[in-house]
Design an enzyme around this catalytic site. Sequence first.
Site, mmCIF file in Angstrom:
data_model
loop_
_atom_site.group_PDB
_atom_site.id
_atom_site.type_symbol
_atom_site.label_atom_id
_atom_site.label_comp_id
_atom_site.label_asym_id
_atom_site.label_seq_id
_atom_site.Cartn_x
_atom_site.Cartn_y
_atom_site.Cartn_z
ATOM 1 N N HIS A 85 -55.262 33.201 -18.548
ATOM 2 C CA HIS A 85 -55.835 33.955 -19.657
ATOM 3 C C HIS A 85 -55.928 35.402 -19.244
ATOM 4 C CE1 HIS A 85 -58.689 35.131 -22.801
ATOM 5 N NE2 HIS A 85 -58.298 34.037 -23.428
ATOM 6 N N ASP A 141 -56.610 26.023 -24.982
ATOM 7 C CA ASP A 141 -55.509 25.248 -25.548
ATOM 8 C C ASP A 141 -55.148 24.010 -24.747
ATOM 9 O OD1 ASP A 141 -55.005 26.683 -27.826
ATOM 10 O OD2 ASP A 141 -53.707 28.127 -26.824
ATOM 11 N N HIS A 192 -49.981 32.747 -26.920
ATOM 12 C CA HIS A 192 -51.303 32.872 -27.559
ATOM 13 C C HIS A 192 -51.630 31.500 -28.147
ATOM 14 C CE1 HIS A 192 -54.756 34.564 -29.415
ATOM 15 N NE2 HIS A 192 -54.227 35.417 -30.272
HETATM 16 N N1 ACO Z 1 -48.687 29.052 -15.136
HETATM 17 C C1 ACO Z 1 -48.221 29.562 -13.985
HETATM 18 N N2 ACO Z 1 -48.377 30.846 -13.611
HETATM 19 C C2 ACO Z 1 -49.053 31.639 -14.435
HETATM 20 C C3 ACO Z 1 -49.600 31.184 -15.639
HETATM 21 C C4 ACO Z 1 -49.394 29.839 -15.976
HETATM 22 N N3 ACO Z 1 -49.857 29.329 -17.126
HETATM 23 N N4 ACO Z 1 -50.239 32.189 -16.263
HETATM 24 C C5 ACO Z 1 -50.093 33.268 -15.475
HETATM 25 N N5 ACO Z 1 -49.378 32.934 -14.374
HETATM 26 C C6 ACO Z 1 -49.009 33.825 -13.272
HETATM 27 C C7 ACO Z 1 -47.898 34.748 -13.701
HETATM 28 O O1 ACO Z 1 -46.614 34.180 -13.425
HETATM 29 C C8 ACO Z 1 -48.174 35.950 -12.812
HETATM 30 O O2 ACO Z 1 -47.731 35.668 -11.502
HETATM 31 P P1 ACO Z 1 -47.181 36.851 -10.566
HETATM 32 O O3 ACO Z 1 -48.333 37.777 -10.376
HETATM 33 O O4 ACO Z 1 -46.768 36.124 -9.343
HETATM 34 O O5 ACO Z 1 -46.051 37.476 -11.348
HETATM 35 C C9 ACO Z 1 -49.705 36.009 -12.758
HETATM 36 O O6 ACO Z 1 -50.122 34.665 -13.019
HETATM 37 C C10 ACO Z 1 -50.316 36.916 -13.791
HETATM 38 O O7 ACO Z 1 -49.748 36.623 -15.055
HETATM 39 P P2 ACO Z 1 -49.638 37.673 -16.238
HETATM 40 O O8 ACO Z 1 -48.637 37.221 -17.233
HETATM 41 O O9 ACO Z 1 -49.483 39.054 -15.662
HETATM 42 O O10 ACO Z 1 -51.098 37.595 -16.802
HETATM 43 P P3 ACO Z 1 -51.500 37.902 -18.263
HETATM 44 O O11 ACO Z 1 -52.932 38.184 -18.247
HETATM 45 O O12 ACO Z 1 -50.628 38.930 -18.859
HETATM 46 O O13 ACO Z 1 -51.156 36.505 -18.981
HETATM 47 C C11 ACO Z 1 -51.208 34.644 -20.364
HETATM 48 C C12 ACO Z 1 -52.022 35.776 -19.733
HETATM 49 C C13 ACO Z 1 -50.067 35.220 -21.214
HETATM 50 C C14 ACO Z 1 -52.123 33.819 -21.272
HETATM 51 C C15 ACO Z 1 -50.611 33.759 -19.249
HETATM 52 O O14 ACO Z 1 -51.629 33.226 -18.418
HETATM 53 C C16 ACO Z 1 -49.757 32.613 -19.811
HETATM 54 O O15 ACO Z 1 -48.579 32.816 -20.106
HETATM 55 N N6 ACO Z 1 -50.329 31.393 -19.948
HETATM 56 C C17 ACO Z 1 -49.608 30.278 -20.515
HETATM 57 C C18 ACO Z 1 -49.682 30.359 -22.049
HETATM 58 C C19 ACO Z 1 -51.034 30.016 -22.585
HETATM 59 O O16 ACO Z 1 -51.660 29.046 -22.178
HETATM 60 N N7 ACO Z 1 -51.492 30.812 -23.551
HETATM 61 C C20 ACO Z 1 -52.789 30.591 -24.217
HETATM 62 C C21 ACO Z 1 -53.769 31.616 -23.786
HETATM 63 S S1 ACO Z 1 -55.382 31.289 -24.498
HETATM 64 C C22 ACO Z 1 -55.206 31.780 -26.091
HETATM 65 O O17 ACO Z 1 -54.464 32.651 -26.403
HETATM 66 C C23 ACO Z 1 -55.990 31.106 -27.071
#
Ligand code: ACO
Length: 378
Positions: A260, A314, A221
């Site tokens: 996201h 971010d 987050h």
């Molecule tokens: N880098 C690489 N792969 C990613 C990323 C990433 N940053 N984010 C998601 N994916 C991939 C996951 O590995 C997954 O792949 P799969 O389907 O092959 O298993 C797919 O995309 C879906 O990911 P989920 O975790 O199911 O998606 P979710 O909606 O739950 O996740 C989250 C959202 C937690 C923000 C995720 O994108 C992440 O971890 N991002 C990196 C952390 C980040 O930047 N957080 C800030 C968010 S903005 C905020 O809160 C202000």
Amino acid sequence: MADKEIMRGLKDVYIDTSEASFVDGQVGKLLYRGYNIHDLAEKSTFEEVIHLLLYAGLPRKDQLAELDATLRANREIPDEVVQVLRLVKDSHPMDALRTGVSALAAFDPEVDDNSPEATVRKGLRLTAQGPTVVAAHHRIRNGNEPVGPNADLNHAGNFLYMLSGAVPDEETQRLMDVDFILHAEHSSNASSFGARVTASTLSDLHSAIVTGIGVLKGPWHGGAAEAVMKMAQDIGQPENAEEYARKLLDSGGRIMGFGHRVYKAEDPRARHLRTRSQELGEKMGEPHWFQILRYMEEKVMVPYRSKGIYVNVDFFAGSIYHLLGIPEDLFIPIFALGRIPGWTLQCIEQYENNILMRPLLDYTGAMDLEYVPIEQRG
Ligand code: ACO
């Protein structure tokens, strides 16, 4: 019981209605109470946005002056809270902010009044006091005495002043101001949802904001900006980005600042930080941070767009803070300071039409086991 549908992570579940903000993740659109984030980031101020959120409309000049005066008059924190910050001087600034807000509750005369009027007043006090807590802790941990608020400066300028002891130039104040605007409200994100859960038990605003701070801290987050800057420092030069990302992604890692839960197009807040990161980097003779981030966005992560993974708010924020001389571990508290009005509004909405937030878990463990006295257990 009928077939259970398990909505893991509450993905795509609407928990209520809200007039706070509109997010269309498919096209990357964000409105605060109907106003486009692009207009607000370009034309408004954080003080105006606070009014928009907490009083449901952009202010007239006299209303803005009144709100501004209220914020300026409420920036001081009690000596006792400064003493608490001294006790936790070695903790992460986000932990110190959480502790500081919790301690402020002990001195707020309206702590247990959850009426909309008192909640707005408390939200304004916490918005005004939050920067003082973060800045005081930062100075104490560096062996300096806290610097008191400067009533001649706006919210953003005063925060930077209390951190360093020097009055920032107009451009730097505006960078921080825009950053606060972009972080002010974002519908039912994890930390606002957390704050709503707390409010839904009819607990108080300080407790709800402590919850929000705790939820925001995680790297999935608000913690991502700190992680992005650490990544950029590890990469060092743009030409190293490809190999760094490949290793990380091949081992199942994630590139922080991408992806996201709701946005499957570019996060509209990222645009403003991208431009400012580039401009500031060039102005300060340190363009490589932006180049590293841009390389990651334009080269490495392009294939991920087909999965709906784009930069989020971010990704570029950290490079701006870094160029302003702000250490990485202050990035999340800065996000939290911007979000206090949004958390407050979410709590007001929750109190106004309350329902206890209490979902179910589908139990998958053992059933009806025989209790064996401890003497007889093998
Ligand atoms: N880098 C690489 N792969 C990613 C990323 C990433 N940053 N984010 C998601 N994916 C991939 C996951 O590995 C997954 O792949 P799969 O389907 O092959 O298993 C797919 O995309 C879906 O990911 P989920 O975790 O199911 O998606 P979710 O909606 O739950 O996740 C989250 C959202 C937690 C923000 C995720 O994108 C992440 O971890 N991002 C990196 C952390 C980040 O930047 N957080 C800030 C968010 S903005 C905020 O809160 C202000």
